[in-house]
Scaffold this active site. Sequence first.
Site, PDB file in Angstrom:
ATOM      1  N   CYS A 156       0.793  -1.236   0.000  1.00 25.37           N
ATOM      2  CA  CYS A 156       0.000   0.000   0.000  1.00 25.37           C
ATOM      3  C   CYS A 156       0.822   1.281   0.000  1.00 25.37           C
ATOM      4  O   CYS A 156       0.260   2.376  -0.091  1.00 25.37           O
ATOM      5  CB  CYS A 156      -0.957  -0.008   1.191  1.00 25.37           C
ATOM      6  SG  CYS A 156      -1.891  -1.526   1.349  1.00 25.37           S
ATOM      7  N   HIS A 283      -4.038   7.391   6.384  1.00 27.02           N
ATOM      8  CA  HIS A 283      -4.127   6.102   5.694  1.00 27.02           C
ATOM      9  C   HIS A 283      -5.529   5.531   5.928  1.00 27.02           C
ATOM     10  O   HIS A 283      -6.152   5.031   4.995  1.00 27.02           O
ATOM     11  CB  HIS A 283      -3.039   5.162   6.213  1.00 27.02           C
ATOM     12  CG  HIS A 283      -2.921   3.890   5.455  1.00 27.02           C
ATOM     13  ND1 HIS A 283      -2.772   3.847   4.091  1.00 27.02           N
ATOM     14  CD2 HIS A 283      -2.936   2.588   5.873  1.00 27.02           C
ATOM     15  CE1 HIS A 283      -2.699   2.584   3.685  1.00 27.02           C
ATOM     16  NE2 HIS A 283      -2.794   1.803   4.742  1.00 27.02           N
ATOM     17  N   HIS A 317      -9.791   1.363  -0.872  1.00 29.32           N
ATOM     18  CA  HIS A 317      -8.337   1.258  -0.689  1.00 29.32           C
ATOM     19  C   HIS A 317      -7.769   0.772  -2.011  1.00 29.32           C
ATOM     20  O   HIS A 317      -7.928  -0.391  -2.382  1.00 29.32           O
ATOM     21  CB  HIS A 317      -8.019   0.288   0.439  1.00 29.32           C
ATOM     22  CG  HIS A 317      -6.578   0.291   0.847  1.00 29.32           C
ATOM     23  ND1 HIS A 317      -5.565   0.760   0.031  1.00 29.32           N
ATOM     24  CD2 HIS A 317      -5.965  -0.106   1.989  1.00 29.32           C
ATOM     25  CE1 HIS A 317      -4.407   0.641   0.646  1.00 29.32           C
ATOM     26  NE2 HIS A 317      -4.630   0.111   1.836  1.00 29.32           N
TER      27      HIS A 317
END
Length: 391
Positions: A156, A283, A317
Amino acid sequence: MNNGQIYIHAMAMNSALGETKKKQIATLSGREPATMCLESGWLNDGKETVVGRVKGCLPEIEATFIHKNSRNNRLALSSLLQIKTQIERAIKQFGAERIAVIVGTSTSGISDGEIALAANFPDDYHYHQQEVGNLGQFVADYFAISGPTYTLSTACSSSGRVFLSAKRMLNAGLVDAVIVGGCDTLCKLTLNGFHGLEALSTTVCLPFSENRKGINIGEASAFMLLSKHKNDSGLALLGVGDSSDAHHISAPHPDGKGAIEAMQKALQEAQLSRDDIGYINAHGTATKLNDAMEAKAIYSVFADGVPVSSTKPLTGHTLGAASMVEALISCLVLTEKLDLPEQINDGCFDGSLAPICFVKKGQSLKYPAILSNSFAFGGNNISLIFGVCDV
């Protein structure tokens, strides 16, 4: 502020926010909904999950690039075409050998591999389409760029780390401009992997809520053109901070050790204090462990003095593309003078989390610098600071 800024000369993305800048601004401003939807067919056990899907047709890739013709590269091209003029201008100005391509992905063309497997590998499929490095090679080949080209894959944080590599390359004088970006496409491998970790939500994700149940996976592409030459807007990358705490293969360090280090290093490189930051794009995955760790880390560095929100309920995401997507959102807030993205959840903020300050509806940017966080598997952390410099 640091005098060695890296300037952003062009940027574009395609995500659940929309495929154009106009639509993205409308979605961020609450005038249009994001394309988050509940779908079946992705998970092996037949359950449904929410995904952030890109809408509309993607551009075709000509036969010249047959081994680079994947959905991931077509999604990348949908963003790159929006800044094609600026890229071609840079090639003409500096030369194809003086431009680098540094991109991030975690899935590459895996979705095409899944389709090919189900069809007993048809003749038009080649394993090269799903290699991680295929994205960077496609971008370089499409624009006939002969400078350094590579693809990063650190889960990520992939498309966040490209800024660190680009900055080093520019400061070393190896190139005059860098195309940076990230792209990831929805695929069953990723969705079932996160489902196996019991990390997927069947509703739109709820970052920092006491009722949060996990993430939504999304797909997106986002790209920027960077150079040390000043631009007209003053939009710049001010600082980058990274760390690798290696606490666990999938769980973050519970005390946010690596996250704290990344944010502090970004502030130090930008020569800014915590009081200079006007907004933090968290995040904010809406998993129990990540949100608890990140709230603790942000509070450790900024206390409750900076407004925070997660934009993942709007995009999902987007994995390897997440850092770049959220960097671009941060830059839109700066350049378009948008209200800060509101913290979207059910209003039930988790009282057990460190008491950070969440964005309120209609809140504007008080200081012209934004910090954006991305924290990946294996404790691979990146924090980016963007701002507008005097030109």
